[in-house]
Design a protein around this motif. Sequence first.
Motif, PDB file in Angstrom:
ATOM      1  N   ILE A 159      38.393  -6.146  38.777  1.00  0.00           N
ATOM      2  CA  ILE A 159      38.885  -7.166  39.693  1.00  0.00           C
ATOM      3  C   ILE A 159      40.327  -6.784  39.978  1.00  0.00           C
ATOM      4  O   ILE A 159      41.174  -6.805  39.083  1.00  0.00           O
ATOM      5  CB  ILE A 159      38.785  -8.577  39.085  1.00  0.00           C
ATOM      6  N   VAL A 186      38.069 -15.928  36.275  1.00  0.00           N
ATOM      7  CA  VAL A 186      37.112 -15.599  37.322  1.00  0.00           C
ATOM      8  C   VAL A 186      36.256 -14.452  36.801  1.00  0.00           C
ATOM      9  O   VAL A 186      36.784 -13.448  36.317  1.00  0.00           O
ATOM     10  CB  VAL A 186      37.830 -15.194  38.624  1.00  0.00           C
ATOM     11  N   VAL A 240      33.582 -19.301  37.637  1.00  0.00           N
ATOM     12  CA  VAL A 240      34.905 -19.633  37.113  1.00  0.00           C
ATOM     13  C   VAL A 240      34.672 -20.315  35.775  1.00  0.00           C
ATOM     14  O   VAL A 240      33.835 -21.213  35.661  1.00  0.00           O
ATOM     15  CB  VAL A 240      35.670 -20.562  38.081  1.00  0.00           C
ATOM     16  N   HIS A 298      38.914 -11.842  35.159  1.00  0.00           N
ATOM     17  CA  HIS A 298      40.351 -11.872  35.414  1.00  0.00           C
ATOM     18  C   HIS A 298      40.833 -13.295  35.172  1.00  0.00           C
ATOM     19  O   HIS A 298      40.306 -14.236  35.761  1.00  0.00           O
ATOM     20  CB  HIS A 298      40.645 -11.445  36.855  1.00  0.00           C
ATOM     21  N   THR A 302      36.377  -7.798  49.266  1.00  0.00           N
ATOM     22  CA  THR A 302      37.020  -9.075  48.992  1.00  0.00           C
ATOM     23  C   THR A 302      36.051 -10.193  49.344  1.00  0.00           C
ATOM     24  O   THR A 302      35.558 -10.257  50.471  1.00  0.00           O
ATOM     25  CB  THR A 302      38.323  -9.226  49.802  1.00  0.00           C
ATOM     26  N   ASP A 345      42.277  -8.111  42.521  1.00  0.00           N
ATOM     27  CA  ASP A 345      43.124  -9.191  43.018  1.00  0.00           C
ATOM     28  C   ASP A 345      42.346 -10.501  43.018  1.00  0.00           C
ATOM     29  O   ASP A 345      41.154 -10.518  43.340  1.00  0.00           O
ATOM     30  CB  ASP A 345      43.608  -8.885  44.440  1.00  0.00           C
ATOM     31  N   VAL A 346      43.018 -11.570  42.641  1.00  0.00           N
ATOM     32  CA  VAL A 346      42.503 -12.932  42.782  1.00  0.00           C
ATOM     33  C   VAL A 346      43.610 -13.702  43.476  1.00  0.00           C
ATOM     34  O   VAL A 346      44.726 -13.783  42.961  1.00  0.00           O
ATOM     35  CB  VAL A 346      42.154 -13.573  41.422  1.00  0.00           C
ATOM     36  N   ASN A 370      40.159 -16.066  47.154  1.00  0.00           N
ATOM     37  CA  ASN A 370      39.605 -14.734  47.383  1.00  0.00           C
ATOM     38  C   ASN A 370      39.643 -13.939  46.090  1.00  0.00           C
ATOM     39  O   ASN A 370      40.592 -14.058  45.308  1.00  0.00           O
ATOM     40  CB  ASN A 370      40.401 -13.974  48.445  1.00  0.00           C
ATOM     41  N   VAL A 371      38.618 -13.133  45.888  1.00  0.00           N
ATOM     42  CA  VAL A 371      38.593 -12.213  44.748  1.00  0.00           C
ATOM     43  C   VAL A 371      38.160 -10.838  45.259  1.00  0.00           C
ATOM     44  O   VAL A 371      37.181 -10.720  45.984  1.00  0.00           O
ATOM     45  CB  VAL A 371      37.672 -12.718  43.596  1.00  0.00           C
ATOM     46  N   CYS A 415      35.540 -17.288  48.344  1.00  0.00           N
ATOM     47  CA  CYS A 415      34.806 -18.180  47.454  1.00  0.00           C
ATOM     48  C   CYS A 415      35.234 -19.626  47.697  1.00  0.00           C
ATOM     49  O   CYS A 415      36.430 -19.918  47.748  1.00  0.00           O
ATOM     50  CB  CYS A 415      35.090 -17.812  46.000  1.00  0.00           C
TER      51      CYS A 415
END
Length: 173
Positions: A62, A141, A96, A153, A124, A64-65, A76-77, A127
Amino acid sequence: TKVSPQIHPSPYPLNPNATETFKCPWNWTEYRDKNVTIAVYTLQGFMAQYSQVTPAPIILNITDVAFNPLNTASFNVTVENSEFSIADANITEITVILEDGTSIKINVTEPTLPEVLNRTQSVTFNCTWSWAGYSGKNVTVVVQTREGYSASHSVLFKALTITDVLFNLLDKD
């Protein structure tokens, strides 16, 4: 099997308090996600061993969150299938996990699930989840694949505060 450094004379002498690294070529591609044990034996009858699990065939990251404070109804993930993976990753679920261990299955709106990621590919996901009530809390996440692999993450939601208020002196209304 060819070993580097060359073991000449055989056996290889190892002085007290010394270390030596041996490079032992072995194609372990078919042994991904398996326990392996390397053992070394001495003429004196001693043995040393080291065990490790080889990398999984699918390695997700992952990268980026993103939680936008102006849109607390979604996040966004970004997920990447590692260059070290040897298979495509079939992403099937995003969840989550709250601080108390509660797991919430997240609705993914774009792209829709399942989504196949080739090696080195990233995507990406948008969500849908109303996260405003979790200010000051940790959440994790988790992205899962059909093949049983996952990446996680953790994020600490910082409390939203007003830090500045600007007034325009020309606008009196």
